[in-house]
Each structure stands twice: as C-alpha cells, then as structure tokens.
Write a protein that holds these residues in place. Structure first.
Motif, short mmCIF file in Angstrom:
data_model
loop_
_atom_site.label_atom_id
_atom_site.label_comp_id
_atom_site.label_asym_id
_atom_site.label_seq_id
_atom_site.Cartn_x
_atom_site.Cartn_y
_atom_site.Cartn_z
N GLY A 64 1.17 12.37 -8.70
CA GLY A 64 1.32 13.19 -9.90
C GLY A 64 0.96 12.37 -11.12
N GLY A 65 0.02 12.87 -11.92
CA GLY A 65 -0.39 12.14 -13.11
C GLY A 65 -1.09 10.84 -12.75
N HIS A 66 -1.18 9.94 -13.71
CA HIS A 66 -1.83 8.66 -13.44
C HIS A 66 -0.94 7.82 -12.53
N THR A 67 -1.45 7.49 -11.36
CA THR A 67 -0.68 6.74 -10.39
C THR A 67 -1.54 5.65 -9.76
N SER A 68 -0.96 4.49 -9.62
CA SER A 68 -1.57 3.41 -8.87
C SER A 68 -0.46 2.76 -8.06
N THR A 69 -0.59 2.86 -6.75
CA THR A 69 0.44 2.34 -5.86
C THR A 69 -0.24 1.85 -4.59
N GLY A 70 0.52 1.53 -3.59
CA GLY A 70 -0.09 1.10 -2.35
C GLY A 70 0.92 0.88 -1.25
N LEU A 71 0.37 0.66 -0.08
CA LEU A 71 1.17 0.32 1.10
C LEU A 71 0.91 -1.14 1.40
N PHE A 72 1.97 -1.94 1.35
CA PHE A 72 1.83 -3.37 1.64
C PHE A 72 2.10 -3.63 3.11
N ILE A 73 1.22 -4.41 3.72
CA ILE A 73 1.29 -4.74 5.14
C ILE A 73 1.43 -6.24 5.29
N HIS A 74 2.33 -6.68 6.16
CA HIS A 74 2.57 -8.11 6.42
C HIS A 74 2.88 -8.84 5.12
N ALA A 75 3.65 -8.20 4.27
CA ALA A 75 4.01 -8.78 2.97
C ALA A 75 5.38 -9.45 3.05
N PRO A 76 5.58 -10.53 2.31
CA PRO A 76 6.89 -11.18 2.29
C PRO A 76 7.95 -10.27 1.67
N ARG A 77 9.19 -10.50 2.04
CA ARG A 77 10.30 -9.68 1.55
C ARG A 77 10.86 -10.16 0.21
N ASN A 78 10.30 -11.19 -0.36
CA ASN A 78 10.85 -11.76 -1.60
C ASN A 78 10.17 -11.19 -2.84
N ARG A 79 9.59 -10.00 -2.72
CA ARG A 79 8.86 -9.31 -3.79
C ARG A 79 7.54 -9.99 -4.15
N ALA A 80 7.13 -10.97 -3.38
CA ALA A 80 5.80 -11.58 -3.56
C ALA A 80 4.83 -10.80 -2.68
N TYR A 81 4.79 -9.49 -2.90
CA TYR A 81 4.06 -8.59 -2.02
C TYR A 81 2.58 -8.92 -1.93
N ARG A 82 2.02 -9.48 -2.95
CA ARG A 82 0.59 -9.80 -2.94
C ARG A 82 0.25 -10.85 -1.88
N GLY A 83 1.26 -11.43 -1.26
CA GLY A 83 1.03 -12.35 -0.16
C GLY A 83 0.59 -11.63 1.11
N GLY A 84 0.71 -10.32 1.12
CA GLY A 84 0.26 -9.51 2.25
C GLY A 84 -0.99 -8.74 1.86
N LEU A 85 -1.25 -7.68 2.58
CA LEU A 85 -2.38 -6.80 2.28
C LEU A 85 -1.85 -5.53 1.64
N GLU A 86 -2.62 -4.96 0.73
CA GLU A 86 -2.25 -3.69 0.13
C GLU A 86 -3.34 -2.67 0.39
N VAL A 87 -2.98 -1.58 1.04
CA VAL A 87 -3.87 -0.44 1.13
C VAL A 87 -3.69 0.33 -0.17
N GLU A 88 -4.72 0.36 -0.98
CA GLU A 88 -4.63 0.95 -2.32
C GLU A 88 -4.54 2.47 -2.25
N ILE A 89 -3.65 3.01 -3.08
CA ILE A 89 -3.51 4.45 -3.26
C ILE A 89 -3.49 4.69 -4.76
N ILE A 90 -4.53 5.34 -5.25
CA ILE A 90 -4.68 5.54 -6.69
C ILE A 90 -5.25 6.92 -6.94
#
Length: 121
Positions: free
Chosen positions: A30-56
């Motif tokens: 809904g509206g302007h959205t940029s999100t994603g599904l993180f795969i094999h990402a650390p649990r310490n909120r350093a999600y960029r350490g994993g892969l992100e399937v982009e959803i925009i």
C-alpha cells in the motif's frame, strides 16, 4: 499484518534457524513501500549480513527491483507489484540453490555458491 512501532521497522522472525526451507506468502503493497524477505540473516538486526529478496512498489530489472537479491543480483524476469493487488511469493532454498517466484514468474533461480556476492550467505 505488520505495523511500525515508531521509527523501528516491523519484523517477523522464525524461532529456529533454517538452512533449507520452502516458504510461501502473500503480500500487498500500500502506497510507497520498500521491504524484503531476509534469508540466512543474523538475528542481531544486522540483517544485511544475509540475503534480501527485494519487495518494492516498482517494477524493473536491476538490483533494486522486486525479486532482486538486493544490491547483488537482478531479477531474471521483472514483475509489477504496484497495482494494489495481492501477490504470491514462493521461496525454495536448498543450499546452494535458491528459487523464488512471484505470481508464478521465476525471479531468482541461482546457485548461490557460484555467485561472488552470495557464496558465503
């Protein structure tokens, strides 16, 4: 339904870690959205350490488009998700092969071990 709490992004985490899995979900942007599904990402909120399937909410064929492995691999086929409709995403992870579809369109079918930007995720 995800809602933001202040400036913090909403997140949904599994209780356990999974190397290989099948996942299916639906999304509506809904509206302007940029999100994603993180795969094999650390649990310490350093999600960029994993892969992100982009959803925009914009289609395209670059590393910032829906279905891309964000900043690394563009989608094989562009898909539009800015139409206000519900969309279905399926993810099949069987290391090292990742296959992602959106509305039945293959957006990723990749051997992660053979790609420089994904070999260690």
């Amino acid at each position: 339904v995800f809602t933001r709490a202040g400036a913090e992004p909403a997140e949904l985490l599994t209780k356990a870690d999974y190397e290989n899995f099948d996942l299916a979900f639906e999304f509506n942007l809904g509206g302007h959205t940029s999100t994603g599904l993180f795969i094999h990402a650390p649990r310490n909120r350093a999600y960029r350490g994993g892969l992100e399937v982009e959803i925009i909410d914009a289609g395209g064929a670059d590393v910032h488009s829906t279905g891309a492995l964000f900043r690394v691999v563009p989608p094989l086929n562009p898909v539009r998700t800015d139409d206000g409709a519900w969309h279905r995403c399926t993810v099949h992870m069987n290391w090292p092969v990742l296959r992602v579809t959106i509305n039945g369109v293959v957006v990723q079918d990749i051997d992660l071990s053979a790609h420089e930007g994904t070999a260690h995720t």
